[in-house]
Scaffold this motif. Structure first.
Motif: not given
Length: 59
Positions: A2-6, A9-14
Motif C-alpha cells: 500500500d503506497l497510500g501513506d507514501r 498529493y499537493d495538487l492545489d498548491v502552487g
C-alpha cells in the motif's frame, strides 16, 4: 504494498508561491529526511520553481 501513506498529493498548491517545505503533504516529509532514502517527483518542476527552493531542498 500500500503506497497510500507514501505519496504526497499537493495538487492545489502552487509551486511558484509555496516552498516545498510549506506544502501540506510534502512539507512534513522534507522536514524528516532520515525517514526515507529517495524522493521521486512525477515532474520536477512541480517540486521546485525557484533556485532558492532548490538551495533549501539541497541543504
Amino acid at each position: 504494498m500500500d503506497l497510500g501513506d507514501r505519496i504526497a498529493y499537493d495538487l492545489d498548491v502552487g509551486a511558484s508561491k509555496t516552498s516545498p517545505f510549506a506544502r501540506p503533504e510534502l512539507g512534513p516529509w522534507l522536514r524528516k529526511p532520515s525517514e526515507f532514502t529517495a524522493l521521486v517527483c512525477w515532474r520536477f518542476d512541480r517540486a521546485i520553481r525557484s533556485m532558492a527552493d532548490m538551495r533549501d531542498l539541497a541543504a
